[in-house]
Design a protein around this motif. Structure first.
Motif, PDB file in Angstrom:
ATOM      1  N   LEU A  73       0.848  -1.186   0.000  1.00  0.00           N
ATOM      2  CA  LEU A  73       0.000   0.000   0.000  1.00  0.00           C
ATOM      3  C   LEU A  73       0.887   1.241   0.000  1.00  0.00           C
ATOM      4  CD1 LEU A  73      -2.911   1.100   0.200  1.00  0.00           C
ATOM      5  CD2 LEU A  73      -2.635   1.026   2.698  1.00  0.00           C
ATOM      6  N   HIS A  74       0.591   2.178  -0.902  1.00  0.00           N
ATOM      7  CA  HIS A  74       1.387   3.398  -0.975  1.00  0.00           C
ATOM      8  C   HIS A  74       0.517   4.571  -1.381  1.00  0.00           C
ATOM      9  CE1 HIS A  74       1.664   1.552  -4.999  1.00  0.00           C
ATOM     10  NE2 HIS A  74       1.789   2.786  -5.477  1.00  0.00           N
ATOM     11  N   LEU A  75       1.077   5.773  -1.276  1.00  0.00           N
ATOM     12  CA  LEU A  75       0.341   7.014  -1.518  1.00  0.00           C
ATOM     13  C   LEU A  75       0.467   7.432  -2.980  1.00  0.00           C
ATOM     14  CD1 LEU A  75      -1.314   9.309  -0.248  1.00  0.00           C
ATOM     15  CD2 LEU A  75       0.862  10.437   0.306  1.00  0.00           C
ATOM     16  N   ALA A  76      -0.650   7.812  -3.563  1.00  0.00           N
ATOM     17  CA  ALA A  76      -0.691   8.265  -4.955  1.00  0.00           C
ATOM     18  C   ALA A  76      -1.755   9.349  -5.063  1.00  0.00           C
ATOM     19  CB  ALA A  76      -1.003   7.093  -5.883  1.00  0.00           C
ATOM     20  N   PHE A  77      -2.048   9.773  -6.282  1.00  0.00           N
ATOM     21  CA  PHE A  77      -3.165  10.681  -6.550  1.00  0.00           C
ATOM     22  C   PHE A  77      -3.603  10.484  -7.992  1.00  0.00           C
ATOM     23  CE2 PHE A  77       0.660  13.044  -7.566  1.00  0.00           C
ATOM     24  CZ  PHE A  77       0.387  13.482  -8.850  1.00  0.00           C
ATOM     25  N   HIS A 102       2.623   9.983  -7.935  1.00  0.00           N
ATOM     26  CA  HIS A 102       2.968   9.707  -6.540  1.00  0.00           C
ATOM     27  C   HIS A 102       3.666  10.936  -5.968  1.00  0.00           C
ATOM     28  CE1 HIS A 102       3.004   5.811  -8.661  1.00  0.00           C
ATOM     29  NE2 HIS A 102       2.468   5.339  -7.550  1.00  0.00           N
ATOM     30  N   PRO A 103       3.190  11.446  -4.838  1.00  0.00           N
ATOM     31  CA  PRO A 103       3.931  12.544  -4.217  1.00  0.00           C
ATOM     32  C   PRO A 103       5.257  12.028  -3.673  1.00  0.00           C
ATOM     33  CG  PRO A 103       2.190  11.810  -2.762  1.00  0.00           C
ATOM     34  CD  PRO A 103       2.030  11.038  -4.049  1.00  0.00           C
ATOM     35  N   ALA A 104       6.267  12.850  -3.770  1.00  0.00           N
ATOM     36  CA  ALA A 104       7.554  12.500  -3.168  1.00  0.00           C
ATOM     37  C   ALA A 104       7.430  12.601  -1.649  1.00  0.00           C
ATOM     38  CB  ALA A 104       8.634  13.451  -3.678  1.00  0.00           C
ATOM     39  N   PRO A 105       8.285  11.943  -0.902  1.00  0.00           N
ATOM     40  CA  PRO A 105       8.254  12.092   0.558  1.00  0.00           C
ATOM     41  C   PRO A 105       8.357  13.578   0.932  1.00  0.00           C
ATOM     42  CG  PRO A 105       9.716  10.309  -0.059  1.00  0.00           C
ATOM     43  CD  PRO A 105       9.325  10.998  -1.343  1.00  0.00           C
ATOM     44  N   GLY A 106       7.405  14.054   1.751  1.00  0.00           N
ATOM     45  CA  GLY A 106       7.398  15.446   2.185  1.00  0.00           C
ATOM     46  C   GLY A 106       6.784  16.429   1.200  1.00  0.00           C
ATOM     47  N   ALA A 162       3.679  18.136  -0.762  1.00  0.00           N
ATOM     48  CA  ALA A 162       2.233  18.313  -0.646  1.00  0.00           C
ATOM     49  C   ALA A 162       1.546  17.770  -1.895  1.00  0.00           C
ATOM     50  CB  ALA A 162       1.899  19.788  -0.457  1.00  0.00           C
ATOM     51  N   LEU A 163       0.370  17.179  -1.714  1.00  0.00           N
ATOM     52  CA  LEU A 163      -0.346  16.579  -2.838  1.00  0.00           C
ATOM     53  C   LEU A 163      -0.656  17.582  -3.937  1.00  0.00           C
ATOM     54  CD1 LEU A 163      -2.926  14.087  -1.306  1.00  0.00           C
ATOM     55  CD2 LEU A 163      -1.021  13.557  -2.803  1.00  0.00           C
ATOM     56  N   ALA A 192      -0.907  12.243   3.802  1.00  0.00           N
ATOM     57  CA  ALA A 192      -1.154  13.205   2.724  1.00  0.00           C
ATOM     58  C   ALA A 192      -1.581  14.579   3.241  1.00  0.00           C
ATOM     59  CB  ALA A 192      -2.247  12.659   1.802  1.00  0.00           C
ATOM     60  N   ARG A 193      -1.669  14.781   4.546  1.00  0.00           N
ATOM     61  CA  ARG A 193      -2.198  16.028   5.098  1.00  0.00           C
ATOM     62  C   ARG A 193      -1.116  17.081   5.320  1.00  0.00           C
ATOM     63  NH1 ARG A 193      -5.595  13.060   9.768  1.00  0.00           N
ATOM     64  NH2 ARG A 193      -6.856  11.736   8.396  1.00  0.00           N
TER      65      ARG A 193
END
Length: 193
Positions: free
Chosen positions: A30-34, A68-72, A74-75, A189-190
């Motif tokens: 599971l990972h963060l995307a948009f 995918h946002p990079a670490p740190g 903002a989306l 993501a906040r």
């Protein structure tokens, strides 16, 4: 430079990073995307066909672009960055519409497994897509996308796009999509929304 993605626990908190080039496989964590839907000057949505050589879901039609946002990062900043990279567009009026969207999908043994907030944005001018990312671009009215996703008549539409369209359909035309609640974003993501 190695592009990193943010790995998530089941609740959406960051638990580490992984190289984007190595994260998608049969056991994708599971990972963060948009995802982003771009509305052109005529109120149409830009749809893209993913490049045929992409590792995940090659050759399928989908929303305007994903990333995918990079670490740190903002989306909303990641959305602007990726719009330039993938479509050669400067996007504006970036607005969160589905903060809690998440999905898991598999094609040919490769899995996408993402918490993937959805945005809508505007752009002027014609896209100049990066051929490494996009094989084709088509501007379509919302009704064409909605009906194609609902009836299964749009050829090879990505599973995440089908799910997103179903959730957005209750709001009708993209001009009426309500702004999503930033507190419903995954914790990772906040950053600035």
């Amino acid at each position: 430079m190695t592009e990193l993605v943010v790995l998530l626990d089941p609740h959406g908190s960051a638990i580490g990073t992984a190289a984007k080039s190595e994260v998608h496989h049969a056991e994708t964590p599971l990972h963060l995307a948009f995802s982003c839907y771009v509305v052109d000057d005529d109120g149409r949505l830009l749809m893209t066909r993913r490049a045929a050589h992409k590792r995940t879901f090659p050759g399928v039609w989908t929303n305007s672009f994903c990333g995918h946002p990079a670490p740190g990062e903002a989306l909303d900043e990641a959305v602007v960055r990726r719009g330039r990279q993938e479509l050669g567009l400067d996007v504006g009026s970036v607005r969160l519409v589905l903060p809690g969207f998440r999905y898991r999908a598999e094609q040919d043994g490769v899995v996408e497994h993402e918490m993937c907030p959805v945005f809508v944005a505007t752009a002027t001018g014609a896209p100049e897509p990066d051929p490494a990312e996009v094989d084709d671009v088509r501007a379509v009215p919302w009704a064409t996308l909605h009906d194609g996703a609902r009836q299964g008549s749009w050829p090879e539409l990505s599973p995440w796009c089908v799910e997103q369209v179903a959730q957005l359909a209750v709001h009708g035309d993209p001009a009426r999509w309500p702004t999503g609640d930033p507190s419903a974003l995954p914790p990772a993501a906040r950053l600035s929304l």
